[in-house]
Design an enzyme around this catalytic site. Structure first.
Site, PDB file in Angstrom:
ATOM      1  CG  HIS A 299      -1.501   1.148   1.478  1.00  0.00           C
ATOM      2  ND1 HIS A 299      -2.952   1.529   1.146  1.00  0.00           N
ATOM      3  CD2 HIS A 299      -1.220   2.378   2.021  1.00  0.00           C
ATOM      4  CE1 HIS A 299      -3.188   2.764   1.623  1.00  0.00           C
ATOM      5  NE2 HIS A 299      -2.205   3.296   2.258  1.00  0.00           N
ATOM      6  CD  GLU A 300       2.498   3.485   3.931  1.00  0.00           C
ATOM      7  OE1 GLU A 300       2.961   4.674   3.400  1.00  0.00           O
ATOM      8  OE2 GLU A 300       1.392   3.535   4.443  1.00  0.00           O
ATOM      9  CG  HIS A 303       0.404   6.412  -0.616  1.00  0.00           C
ATOM     10  ND1 HIS A 303      -0.685   6.865  -0.831  1.00  0.00           N
ATOM     11  CD2 HIS A 303       0.398   5.737   0.505  1.00  0.00           C
ATOM     12  CE1 HIS A 303      -1.458   6.553   0.082  1.00  0.00           C
ATOM     13  NE2 HIS A 303      -1.014   5.882   0.899  1.00  0.00           N
ATOM     14  CD  GLU A 378      -4.250   6.795   2.815  1.00  0.00           C
ATOM     15  OE1 GLU A 378      -3.924   5.424   2.860  1.00  0.00           O
ATOM     16  OE2 GLU A 378      -3.087   7.582   2.907  1.00  0.00           O
ATOM     17  CG  ASP A 382      -6.490   0.728   0.706  1.00  0.00           C
ATOM     18  OD1 ASP A 382      -5.299   0.393   1.265  1.00  0.00           O
ATOM     19  OD2 ASP A 382      -7.474   1.019   1.267  1.00  0.00           O
TER      20      ASP A 382
END
Ligand code: ZN
Length: 452
Positions: A299-300, A303, A378, A382
């Protein structure tokens, strides 16, 4: 030429009771905040588990989470009520003026000992501002103490000693004073040099400063945490595989001692063009399975891959433009200054402090907007992790993270839109298309599901 203060000349009028305006704005903001918190309190009181996550949450964990959030809510209403009275007191009295006079007097005594470049209004302004922030810091100490050592302690989250808490406050205040004074002196210089056309330069200056801080974030982090290279070879190998699959440049992976302060957990990356590092809280590794930690990093890194950082920077640039654009309306408003006792001089620092109170309703509105973007990012991250095949692991990680930090609650949408930069757990799970197969509680260390 277009001049903002000329266009808003009508606001520079003795007919306007600025004390009343600032008092009403502050009270209005307080009423709005408290209303949202009250609505949220009502929902929390019902203690009903949201239907979408009913299957996953142990009722005891949910109960604890609710009690924790009620305690935090009550504390924040108490804090805000105190701060409102303090604010109204500072507005009612001419305390800023007295402080300006006192700091000026003290400075005039020190002038013979100061070097030439420190004899002007800018040094006086910095002295004035530092005095205000020192007073605020001292007033805030008991609230911070109560938050950490009573509320967080009661629910088992506080892991720090009083010594460490005090050290963080002192280091934090010292660091903040150095940084804020540096930035303020630059800004005040810009106001001084560019006069009416300061808006573009002030925006550019502050944006450059925030880029510099972003670049320095690895150093700043090290002032507060101990960094150790990741030891777990298996986890390290899996993270490196993930990074190379995404073409995330070669990176250092560190574990930090989040557990020395709090049992809340996290992971993030620093993505500068010339330096990258992945940082994982020891508490995350402790609570999650290897697959769970990797999924969080999926997930990070999403970004990073989706360019969320440059996009957030663009939003920040627009925000700075809006902030300084509007300050242009007030910086030379003589009636505003004189309402607070500044009849002869109009120091820009005082204008800035008063302007900050005036613009609070606008800051609230901007908050709704930036939350929309941050929630969107976010969801996209995801989605990115889901496409990498982490649907199940990330869902369980999120459940585990939310349960162990007691942040699973029901929420009123307006409260959530205002206070949450992240989507709710239930929204994220449904976005991930997670299908519940087992109950997750704070005690179980969830294992990867067997294929069936
Ligand atoms: Zn995220």
């Amino acid at each position: 030429m277009f001049s903002i203060s000329e266009s808003f000349k009508f606001l520079d009028s003795d007919l306007i009771n600025w004390k009343l305006v600032l008092g009403l704005l502050s009270t209005g903001k307080y009423v709005f905040d408290t209303y949202l918190k009250y609505r949220q309190y009502e929902v929390l009181q019902q203690k009903s588990i949201p239907a979408s996550i009913k299957a996953e949450i142990d009722p005891n964990d949910f109960e604890k989470s609710t009690d924790y959030n009620i305690a935090k809510l009550k504390l924040s209403v108490f804090n805000n009520t105190y701060y409102l009275f303090q604010r109204l007191f500072t507005i009612r009295t001419n305390i800023f003026y007295s402080l300006w006079q006192t700091t000026g007097l003290l400075m005039s005594r020190a002038i013979p000992f100061l070097p030439q470049f420190m004899k002007g209004t800018i040094t006086h302004s910095l002295f004035f501002y530092t005095t205000i922030s020192l007073i605020s810091e001292i007033i805030d100490l008991p609230f911070s103490y109560y938050r950490e050592f009573v509320v967080e302690e009661k629910f088992g989250f506080n892991k720090q000693t009083i010594g460490l808490w005090l050290r963080d406050h002192i280091v934090g205040f010292a660091l903040n004073t150095v940084i804020v004074n540096g930035v303020l002196s630059g800004l005040l210089k810009v106001f001084e040099i560019y006069g009416e056309s300061f808006i573009v330069y002030a925006t550019g200056f502050l944006f450059a400063v925030s880029l510099a801080f972003f670049s320095l974030s690895p150093f700043i982090g090290r002032l507060f945490h101990k960094y150790t290279p990741l030891q777990d070879e298996n986890l390290k190998h899996q993270i490196e595989n993930l990074a190379s699959k995404l073409n995330f440049p070669k990176t250092n992976i560190f574990v930090i001692d989040g557990s020395s302060r709090s049992s809340h957990s996290n992971a993030y990356f620093v993505g500068l063009p010339w330096y990258k590092e992945i940082v994982i809280f020891d508490t995350l590794i402790e609570k999650q399975t290897t697959e769970g930690v990797v999924a969080v990093l999926g997930h990070e890194l999403g970004h990073w891959k989706l360019n969320h950082i440059p996009k957030l920077m663009l939003i920040q640039l627009l925000d700075f433009t809006q902030i300084f654009g509007l300050f242009g309306v007030f910086i030379n408003n003589k009636s505003l200054y004189s309402s607070f006792g500044f009849t002869e001089s109009q120091p820009a620092i005082v204008g800035l402090v008063l302007y900050w109170i005036i613009k609070e309703p606008i800051s609230s509105a901007t908050r709704f907007v930036t939350n929309i973007f941050s929630r969107k990012f976010e969801c996209q991250a995801d989605e990115f992790a889901k496409n990498l095949g982490y649907q199940d692991d990330l869902s369980k990680s999120l459940l585990k993270l939310h349960i162990s930090s007691s942040s699973v609650t029901s929420t009123v949408w307006l409260y959530s839109a205002y206070y949450n930069g992240h989507p709710l757990l239930s929204e994220r799970l449904s976005g991930l298309g997670y299908i519940s197969k087992e109950k997750i509680s704070r005690e179980t260390k969830s294992k990867p599901l067997k294929e069936d």
